[in-house]
Write a protein that holds these residues in place. Sequence first.
Motif, PDB file in Angstrom:
ATOM      1  N   GLU A 122      -1.875   5.864  -4.911  1.00  0.00           N
ATOM      2  CA  GLU A 122      -2.179   6.837  -3.860  1.00  0.00           C
ATOM      3  C   GLU A 122      -2.829   6.153  -2.660  1.00  0.00           C
ATOM      4  OE1 GLU A 122      -4.813  10.942  -3.227  1.00  0.00           O
ATOM      5  OE2 GLU A 122      -4.589  10.055  -5.215  1.00  0.00           O
ATOM      6  N   ALA A 123      -3.758   5.236  -2.931  1.00  0.00           N
ATOM      7  CA  ALA A 123      -4.421   4.515  -1.839  1.00  0.00           C
ATOM      8  C   ALA A 123      -3.424   3.668  -1.060  1.00  0.00           C
ATOM      9  CB  ALA A 123      -5.531   3.638  -2.401  1.00  0.00           C
ATOM     10  N   ALA A 129       0.990   4.741   5.234  1.00  0.00           N
ATOM     11  CA  ALA A 129       1.265   5.876   6.121  1.00  0.00           C
ATOM     12  C   ALA A 129       0.396   5.838   7.373  1.00  0.00           C
ATOM     13  CB  ALA A 129       1.051   7.187   5.369  1.00  0.00           C
ATOM     14  N   ALA A 130      -0.804   5.303   7.261  1.00  0.00           N
ATOM     15  CA  ALA A 130      -1.725   5.255   8.404  1.00  0.00           C
ATOM     16  C   ALA A 130      -1.424   4.115   9.358  1.00  0.00           C
ATOM     17  CB  ALA A 130      -3.170   5.131   7.907  1.00  0.00           C
ATOM     18  N   GLY A 131      -0.515   3.216   8.980  1.00  0.00           N
ATOM     19  CA  GLY A 131      -0.208   2.071   9.821  1.00  0.00           C
ATOM     20  C   GLY A 131       0.772   2.402  10.920  1.00  0.00           C
ATOM     21  N   ALA A 135       5.515  -1.131  11.260  1.00  0.00           N
ATOM     22  CA  ALA A 135       5.044  -2.018  10.185  1.00  0.00           C
ATOM     23  C   ALA A 135       5.550  -1.511   8.837  1.00  0.00           C
ATOM     24  CB  ALA A 135       3.519  -2.090  10.191  1.00  0.00           C
ATOM     25  N   GLU A 136       6.872  -1.533   8.661  1.00  0.00           N
ATOM     26  CA  GLU A 136       7.471  -0.975   7.453  1.00  0.00           C
ATOM     27  C   GLU A 136       7.566  -1.992   6.325  1.00  0.00           C
ATOM     28  OE1 GLU A 136      11.197   0.672   8.526  1.00  0.00           O
ATOM     29  OE2 GLU A 136      10.342   2.261   9.784  1.00  0.00           O
TER      30      GLU A 136
END
Length: 395
Positions: A122-123, A129-131, A135-136
Amino acid sequence: MQPNGGIDQACGIVALECDDPDDAGFWTRVAEARARVDAGFALVFFSSLRFAAGPLGTALAQACPDLRYAACSTAGEITRAGVSEGNLVVILFPAASFRIEALCVRDLRNAGMERIVAQVGEAKRAFIAAGAPEAESTANRFALCLIDGLSFAEEAATAALHWGLDDVPLLGGSAGDDMRFGATTLILDGEPASDAALLILVETPVPFHIFKTDNFVPTPNKLVVTRSDPDRRIVHEFNAAPAAAEYARVIGIDPDSLSPMSFASHPLVVRVGGEYYCRSVQKMNDDGSLSFFCAIDDGIVMTVAEPAGMTRTTRAAFEAVRERIGGIDFVLGFDCVLRRIDARNRQVTHRIAEIYRDNNVIGFNTYGEQYLSMHLNQTFTGIAFGPGTAQETGA
C-alpha cells in the motif's frame, strides 16, 4: 570536501559527522547545510554509548524544524576517517533530486508476512501515485530499510519487505548497540521504535547502483545443527556435541579462547541456491551454546569458511560499480561489524578505510545486512550514486 566537516557531492547529498555530544556548533552546521541544499530528508546514524536518542532528536528538531528523518543506533560508524566508533552521522538528501517517503513497520515478531506485505504494498502504491506522471519506470526507485538488529525477525521481515516492494530493489542494515547486545534504537521523525523496521522509499534521477561484497571462502569442514532454540537463535549442539566446544575443535582453538575475533575469522556459511551466505556467530553463552546474528534451526548444515583477501575483494567491488555507472560520487554503506573486527584482526583496517575514503562511503557497522530478499552477515551492502551534475539532478 567542505571546511565545515561535511561531504558535499555533485549529486547534492551532504554528510556531516560529530564525535562530541556537547558540540552545539555541529547542529549549526547541519542547519546551514540543510538550507544550502534544501534537504527534505535525513538519515541519522549514532553511537548509543555517546549520543542519547532523546537529546539527539530534540537537537535535530531545533536545528531543522519539519525535517523528516530516520535514525538508528549502530555498532560503529563509517565516516570520512573510515570506520570508527562513538560518532554521530547526519546525511542530508536534497528535495530537488530525491523524493522520499518513510514508514515504520512495527511488531516484527508477531506481524506475519501477509500484514507486512500488505502495509508495504500500500505504501509503495501511494508513493508511486504521488510522483510525477512521467516517472512511471521503477528504474529510478529504490528502498532502504533500518531494522532492529535484536528483533530475531530480520529474515522474515526482509523477505516480506521485498515481496511487498515487488520490483523496487531493497537494501539496508540492522541497527546495533555498540556490541552490548541489549537493545537497539530506531527513530522515525522523533518517534522511537523497537521490534520494528523503518522503510524509506526513494525516487531520484541521480544514477545509482545497489551492490554487495564479501570475502569468505568455504572449507570442507561441516557443522550440522543437532539441537537449537530457533526463536532465540541459539545453537546448543553441533554434530551432537556442545556447540562452542565442537566449533572450537573444528577451527583448531581452545573453547575458552573463543571471542568475536574468532567468529569473524572463521565464519559459518550456508548454501542457498548455489551461493554461500554467512550465518555469523554473535557470542558464546555461559552454558557453551552459541548465539547467532541470523536464523538457525535443527538440521541446517553449516560450512566453516575462511575470510580471504578483504582488501582485494572490496576494491574490486567498488571498481566494478565505478565502471557500471561511470564513476562514484557517494556511497551509502552498510558494513557488518564482523568485517570491521576481521579487518582489525588481519591489520588491514587502514586499507579498507582508504577504499572507503576514495569512494566517499558514509554509513554504519551493522548487526546484519539486507540485500533484496536476503538478510546477510559479514557482508558490505551499499548503494552508489553516480556523478550527477546540478543540472541533471535538478539542484
